[in-house]
Design a protein around this motif. Structure first.
Motif, PDB file in Angstrom:
ATOM      1  N   THR A 150     -28.931  16.077 -31.220  1.00  0.00           N
ATOM      2  CA  THR A 150     -29.967  15.211 -31.783  1.00  0.00           C
ATOM      3  C   THR A 150     -30.329  14.098 -30.808  1.00  0.00           C
ATOM      4  O   THR A 150     -29.459  13.514 -30.160  1.00  0.00           O
ATOM      5  N   PRO A 197     -32.711  16.919 -37.761  1.00  0.00           N
ATOM      6  CA  PRO A 197     -32.346  18.244 -38.257  1.00  0.00           C
ATOM      7  C   PRO A 197     -31.726  18.183 -39.643  1.00  0.00           C
ATOM      8  O   PRO A 197     -30.997  17.244 -39.978  1.00  0.00           O
ATOM      9  N   VAL A 257     -28.923  23.305 -31.527  1.00  0.00           N
ATOM     10  CA  VAL A 257     -28.562  23.629 -32.902  1.00  0.00           C
ATOM     11  C   VAL A 257     -28.683  25.136 -33.119  1.00  0.00           C
ATOM     12  O   VAL A 257     -29.349  25.841 -32.355  1.00  0.00           O
ATOM     13  N   LEU A 288     -29.185  20.223 -41.910  1.00  0.00           N
ATOM     14  CA  LEU A 288     -28.139  21.229 -41.804  1.00  0.00           C
ATOM     15  C   LEU A 288     -27.710  21.700 -43.187  1.00  0.00           C
ATOM     16  O   LEU A 288     -27.363  20.888 -44.050  1.00  0.00           O
ATOM     17  N   THR A 325     -24.181  19.257 -34.200  1.00  0.00           N
ATOM     18  CA  THR A 325     -25.534  18.834 -34.593  1.00  0.00           C
ATOM     19  C   THR A 325     -25.851  17.465 -34.031  1.00  0.00           C
ATOM     20  O   THR A 325     -26.957  17.224 -33.507  1.00  0.00           O
ATOM     21  N   VAL A 333     -29.101  25.081 -39.217  1.00  0.00           N
ATOM     22  CA  VAL A 333     -30.189  24.124 -39.411  1.00  0.00           C
ATOM     23  C   VAL A 333     -31.348  24.857 -40.069  1.00  0.00           C
ATOM     24  O   VAL A 333     -31.814  25.889 -39.561  1.00  0.00           O
ATOM     25  N   TRP A 378     -20.868  26.879 -32.694  1.00  0.00           N
ATOM     26  CA  TRP A 378     -21.412  27.114 -34.022  1.00  0.00           C
ATOM     27  C   TRP A 378     -20.837  28.370 -34.674  1.00  0.00           C
ATOM     28  O   TRP A 378     -20.421  28.353 -35.834  1.00  0.00           O
TER      29      TRP A 378
END
Length: 663
Positions: free
Chosen positions: A16, A175, A115, A177, A12, A184, A235
């Motif tokens: 960003t 974001p 994400v 999470l 994440t 997200v 992820w």
């Protein structure tokens, strides 16, 4: 779990970024706000982060910088679309449902993390980790992170944080999470002034981007489908280990790996024809049980997968595989062949109990979804094509003519049926007296139209309605007419939802001219129609814009056609033989095109491209209107759209009134 998985947390953070003025990534006033990559080259942030800097110049190039993107060097970017209705005033607070913006990085091929956006349609209600950028002393952007529980909801899109974390200035666009699922689920919007806690925007608000939503999420799902599958540094592999993923001890469980593969393959299937197919296919996959109340309407196949969750529990394999197989059957029914998805489902069925295998392989579409209603060139086409001369289908025609001598606008009217026989004999008419004012037309026409429809409607196939009227009155929203004051619960009241409704130019009576005929015949041969923005952006309409166009071109106006620029444009389109056009009947901003205009042109282009030929357009528009009526989406690009559909093969009969002899 009170904090995020460390790998997902790092992923994440890598996705960003912060947004800033061009060339000012580290200056004292550099930080505009935060954002994050959601697909290759696409950054999501809050609209209010960009609005003060782009007010008056939305084409301004600005900077996007992330410590783990492009070696920490700034990337040039521009606003692609925001949900704002025009430019907000400086003191105006941006509503939650309008406070998202999509930013496009201008350099191709930049490698970056993306994400994982939730596919669920219900709100989370657990602990969230928020991380973004804030200004340190001196204004230089630095990273920050906070953990807080989501414990409240505002309408469809607002997520409230419990007062336990302080969100800094500059954090808007970060974001949010969900630590339970590793997805997200939102975008930080605001903090509470002088206090801890704040608000976020649910990720499902992305659906409000309309036609841009489906290709964006398809790019997101394809990217994750190609990401590393074994290393654990992505992820999906980490989500396998989270409590929100459920227990995966056998093939009858649906894992994050399954979800990633399924959504990646669904991204390669053509978008559904509206909202209803997604709702009905998900409902059947859930055993005929509708999704829990409060869910947002699904616009993409991905959203239908999100409807399969039950009370926060992971999807069962039988529901997911059933849904995917139904999508395969639906796509085959409209002439496509989603072989990669079908083959993957077949392989995945090798791991499930026999009962699951049986249910999925014998899947059939719900009644009324994907049923071959007419053959339109392919054995499995599921569209109804518009009647052609001599095919035996009936079309009801209402002719409205101005009463010339009246001081105010009034109409004479007549109703005909074109079934290939006795077209010149009106079934009902009112051609004498003072005529009918526009506001009384619907009430006056209700009874005679109901009688005619009762005569010609086939079972399950209502006859199309054509309304021929002067071009000055093309903004009459016929599709919104309600031909009954008290509709039955199972039947829509709006005529444009119940049946195909198109407009015709009453000035085109009698023998059609050669320009009109040539263009129509060329359009019939051209295949899929294409959108022609009319007039071109920031130009006044000229005849040249209409004369040399491709045979497939359909003029599309984001403004009314009955007056002003729109009237000149539609007049030129008629003069140059165009027989099909789309326009917005509900007005236009005085200061030029706004965001809604762009959504309309994007939506119209996609709508036209989905048709195999021009004969499919009236029924496809009816289906769109049906979806709008069911979803009550007043902001849909097509809500106020009218369609000119003027086939010279079925010309209106010439006016029989000849010259009157002088006494």
């Amino acid at each position: 779990m009170t904090d995020a998985d460390p790998v997902i947390d790092a992923l994440t953070r890598a996705a960003t970024v912060h947004l800033h003025a061009p060339g000012a990534a580290d200056g004292p006033h550099a930080l505009w706000g935060s954002g994050f990559f959601v697909a290759p080259g696409w950054v999501l942030t809050c609209a209010h982060v960009l609005a003060p800097h782009l007010r008056g110049d939305r084409a301004l190039i600005f900077g996007v910088t992330g410590s783990e993107v492009n070696g920490g060097r700034p990337l040039a970017a521009r606003l692609e679309r925001w949900l704002l209705d025009g430019d907000p005033r400086p003191e105006q607070r941006v509503p939650v449902e309008q406070d998202l913006a999509l930013v496009r990085v201008m350099e191709d091929g930049v490698e970056h993390e993306c994400v994982w956006l939730t596919d669920r349609t219900d709100h989370p209600g657990g602990r969230g980790v928020v991380q973004g950028y804030r200004p340190e002393d001196g204004g230089r952007p630095v990273r920050w992170k906070a953990t807080a529980k989501i414990n409240g909801f505002d309408d469809d899109y607002g997520l409230r944080f419990r007062p336990e974390a302080e969100f800094p200035k500059g954090g808007s666009g970060s974001p949010v999470l969900d630590v339970h699922t590793g997805a997200v689920v939102g975008v930080l919007k605001s903090r509470r002034t002088g206090r801890d806690g704040g608000m976020a925007i649910a990720a499902t608000a992305l659906r409000r981007f309309g036609p841009l939503y489906q290709p964006l999420m398809a790019a997101h799902d394809r990217w994750h489908g190609l990401s590393p599958k074994i290393t654990g540094h992505n992820w999906t592999e980490r989500q396998q280990q989270l409590p929100g993923a459920g227990v995966h001890t056998g093939g009858d469980q649906w894992s994050p790996r399954d979800r990633r593969e399924a959504l990646s393959l669904l991204a390669g299937v053509a978008p559904p024809d509206g909202i209803r197919p997604v709702v009905e296919l998900a409902k059947k996959a859930r055993g005929g049980v509708a999704a829990p109340p409060g869910q947002l309407l699904p616009y993409a196949w991905r959203d239908g997968h999100g409807l399969l969750y039950e009370a926060g529990q992971p999807v069962a394999a039988i529901a997911a595989l059933h849904y995917l197989q139904l999508v395969v059957e639906y796509e085959r029914g409209r002439g496509g062949e989603p072989a990669p998805l079908a083959e993957w489902v077949a392989r995945r069925l090798q791991d499930v109990p026999r009962i699951v295998h049986t249910v999925v392989t014998q899947a059939t579409l719900p009644a009324g979804i994907g049923r071959p209603l007419a053959t339109g060139g392919g054995r499995h086409r599921i569209v109804v094509r518009y009647p052609r001369p001599g095919d035996g289908s009936a079309v009801v025609i209402v002719e409205l003519e101005r009463v010339i001598a009246a001081a105010a606008v009034r109409f004479y009217w007549r109703i005909r049926v074109d079934d290939g026989h006795d077209l010149n004999e009106p079934l009902h008419e009112e051609q004498t007296g003072d005529g009918i004012p526009p506001e009384q037309l619907v009430r006056r026409l209700r009874e005679p139209l109901a009688e005619v429809f009762a005569l010609v409607d086939a079972d399950g196939a209502p006859a199309p309605l054509e309304v021929a009227l002067p071009a000055d009155h093309f903004d009459t929203a016929v599709h919104r007419w309600q031909l009954t004051e008290m509709a039955r619960l199972h039947q829509p009241a709006y005529v444009g939802v119940r049946r195909m409704v198109v407009l015709r130019d009453i000035a085109r009576r009698g023998e059609p001219d050669s320009v009109w005929v040539r263009r129509w015949r060329a359009m019939e041969r051209a295949g899929a129609p294409t959108a022609l923005r009319t007039p071109p952006h920031r130009q006044v309409p000229r005849l040249r814009h209409f004369e040399g166009t491709a045979p497939s071109a359909v003029p599309v106006l984001c403004r009314p056609a009955g007056s002003g620029v729109g009237r000149r444009a539609i007049g030129m389109a008629l003069e140059t033989g165009h027989a099909v056009a789309l326009w917005h009947t509900d007005g236009h901003p005085e200061q030029g095109c706004a965001d809604f205009c762009e959504r309309l042109h994007d939506g119209a282009a996609r709508f036209l491209a989905q048709a195999a030929d021009v004969l499919e357009l009236p029924e496809r528009l009816r289906r769109v209107r049906d979806d709008i009526s069911g979803s009550r989406n007043g902001g849909h690009w097509a809500e106020g759209i009218a369609m000119l559909y003027d086939d010279p093969g079925r010309p209106l009969p010439a006016d029989e009134d000849g010259p009157v002899d002088s006494p």
